[in-house]
Design an enzyme around this catalytic site. Structure first.
Site, short mmCIF file in Angstrom:
data_model
loop_
_atom_site.label_atom_id
_atom_site.label_comp_id
_atom_site.label_asym_id
_atom_site.label_seq_id
_atom_site.Cartn_x
_atom_site.Cartn_y
_atom_site.Cartn_z
CE LYS A 36 6.88 -20.58 11.85
NZ LYS A 36 6.62 -19.71 12.70
CE LYS B 38 10.62 -16.01 20.11
NZ LYS B 38 11.43 -15.42 19.03
NE ARG C 222 -0.52 -0.74 4.94
CZ ARG C 222 -1.17 -1.30 5.90
NH1 ARG C 222 -2.78 -1.42 6.00
NH2 ARG C 222 -0.81 -1.48 7.13
CG HIS D 121 10.00 -24.34 12.85
ND1 HIS D 121 9.54 -24.46 11.41
CD2 HIS D 121 10.22 -23.57 13.31
CE1 HIS D 121 9.39 -23.20 11.22
NE2 HIS D 121 9.82 -22.37 12.37
CG HIS E 257 12.11 -20.92 7.95
ND1 HIS E 257 11.21 -20.40 8.79
CD2 HIS E 257 13.37 -20.87 8.86
CE1 HIS E 257 11.69 -20.26 9.99
NE2 HIS E 257 12.93 -20.33 9.88
#
Length: 504
Positions: free
Chosen positions: A166, A356, A60, A258, A196
């Site tokens: 994904k 994480k 955009r 994954h 990936h």
């Protein structure tokens, strides 16, 4: 320059895409700028794209064609893994186009159709166009429907393909809805669902390791394997992805795709060939027979990181990250036990964990073997002997490690763990292509072995949904300090089975 992307029928020949274009929706986003555009340049630099290749950006923003070409050039320069060549860039730039507009703007879709015809005439793309949806998942059905509405999803002259990133839905029902919408517009063979991780050389080497080496197959079963641990640890926090991550969480973000795909590759039976259909059949068998253990309170764990130290720096906790709502119960760490009801794997638990702000960045698969049935040693001789393990390191130090016991030099029979290590970087001089190079080339070639079909996606959600629903019924979520290896509840989860997590 050595070319690692070889024709599987003849290693002397590169796999070169035919005349075509790649149309990027969300071209100004991080994925496009940091991964997709550099991958396109590197493919061109390796000689794997046709001279008349087209690259179209749809967004955009109100760029001029020159401004857009400059943005693409900078992204390619910043992220390229191959040497920069201005002459090559000038050739590639001849096929670059920009289409401004919103997804509900009929005029923008007409401009896109005109641009595709222009590329067919000027670049010789012959009606062959791949649509890459590098956009938020909620917009997938919108764009796919618009492609059909404006007659862009089919062609009498060439092929049309769609690439979907994904996550493929957020649960089984939404995945089924998305698959239904896509199937109404594109035939099965024209839909490429990108994971990936499946493009990484080290993930593909799981298949080579298992089926090219006769020494491991006889012990690749429950008679010899005690358990399997699959770990994806990240030392970073959520960065600028607060809005996305808080709606997804660790389990949906990486375990559903994954880690379950890695599990399927580790556990699958030998395929009759490496054709897409043969690989898919064997992976689906595993996913169809894999389930979390019924005692989800005992064999799952989820948690959030709180403030701590990472990389020598003080870091904020998840609830203190910018954009995270107060009181969020989204998990940044997830662990679960999966059992596979097949003869080969009956009684062998697969432990999956992802998080994480953990101790360091590492992705690995550890196949841990049962101890020898009889050890004719005194107890003190084997005090420092652990479990035999074969560890496949996916990233960042790609390779394979075998841990086994050996005698310590001296006059006594003392056994201690030693490591036999194989590193990709030291064994091969060929440069490994980045995952997105391999995957984009496969899309343009129409070669789908590394792409999960909708059956695999839905089977993976069937595995994960009960766990997510169980966590949603809990009022509280556990915590762990940033820079550590996760919550105490995860250690307790695996300890109930008499096992411990590996320290990567």
């Amino acid at each position: 320059m050595t070319n690692p992307l070889r024709d599987p029928q003849d290693r002397r020949l590169p796999r070169i895409a035919g005349p075509c274009s790649l149309i990027l929706f969300g071209v100004t986003g991080d994925l496009s700028r940091k991964k997709l555009i550099p991958a396109v340049y590197d493919l061109a630099n390796r000689g794997l794209l046709p001279p008349g290749f087209g690259l179209v950006g749809f967004a955009r923003h109100d760029f001029s064609q020159d401004e857009f070409a400059q943005l693409i050039k900078q992204a390619a320069k910043d992220g390229a893994r191959t040497p920069w060549r201005e002459t090559l860039w000038n050739q590639l730039a001849a096929g670059i186009r920009f289409v401004p507009g919103e997804f509900d703007d009929d005029a923008a879709w007409k401009r896109l159709a005109d641009t595709m015809r222009e590329l067919d005439e000027q670049q010789g793309t012959n009606g062959n166009h791949a649509f890459y949806l590098s956009i938020p998942p909620a917009l997938f059905p919108v764009v796919v429907s618009q492609l059909r509405e404006h007659g862009l999803a089919t062609s009498d002259d060439g092929w049309r393909r769609v690439v979907i990133e994904k996550p493929f839905g957020h649960d089984l029902a939404s995945a089924q809805d998305l698959n239904r919408v896509v199937a109404e517009v594109f035939p099965r063979e024209s839909v490429f669902r990108i994971d990936h991780y499946l493009g990484k050389e080290t993930v593909q080497n799981v298949l080579a390791f298992r089926f090219a080496n006769g020494m491991f197959e006889p012990i690749w079963n429950g008679n010899y394997v005690d358990h399997v641990q699959i770990t994806m640890a990240e030392d970073i926090g959520i960065g600028t992805r607060a809005g996305y991550y808080d709606s997804i969480g660790a389990a949906r973000d990486v375990i559903q795709n994954h880690l379950l795909q890695l599990m399927a590759l580790i556990a699958m039976e030998e395929p009759v060939s490496f054709k897409a259909s043969s690989l898919r059949i064997e992976k689906q068998k595993i996913l169809a027979n894999a389930r979390p253990t019924p005692r989800l309170d005992f064999h799952t764990a989820h948690a959030q990181y709180v403030a701590g130290w990472a990389g020598g720096e003080k870091v904020a906790g998840y609830l203190e990250e910018e954009g995270i709502p107060r009181g969020s119960t989204t998990e940044t760490y997830a662990a679960m036990r999966i059992d596979i009801a097949t003869r080969r794997w009956a009684g062998v638990p697969f432990y999956l964990r992802a998080g994480k702000r953990l101790g360091r960045r590492v992705t690995e698969v550890a196949v841990v073997f049962k101890p020898a049935p009889h050890q004719p040693f005194a107890k003190h001789d084997v005090e420092e002997l652990g479990e035999n393990a074969l560890v496949m390191r996916i990233q960042p130090d790609e390779g394979v490690t075998l841990r086994f016991g050996a005698k310590v030099p001296g006059t006594t029979m003392e056994i201690r763990d030693v490591l036999m290590d194989f590193a990709y970087g030291g064994a091969f001089v060929e440069s490994s292509p980045e995952a997105y190079e391999r995957l984009i080339l496969d899309v343009l070639l129409g070669d789908p072995p590394l792409f999960p079909q909708h059956e695999e996606v839905e089977l993976a959600w069937e595995i994960l949904d009960p766990v997510i629903e169980h966590w949603a019924r809990q009022e509280n979520i556990d915590t762990y300090t940033a820079g550590t290896w996760g919550p105490a509840s995860a250690d307790e989860m695996i300890a109930r089975d008499g096992r411990t997590w590996r320290r990567p």
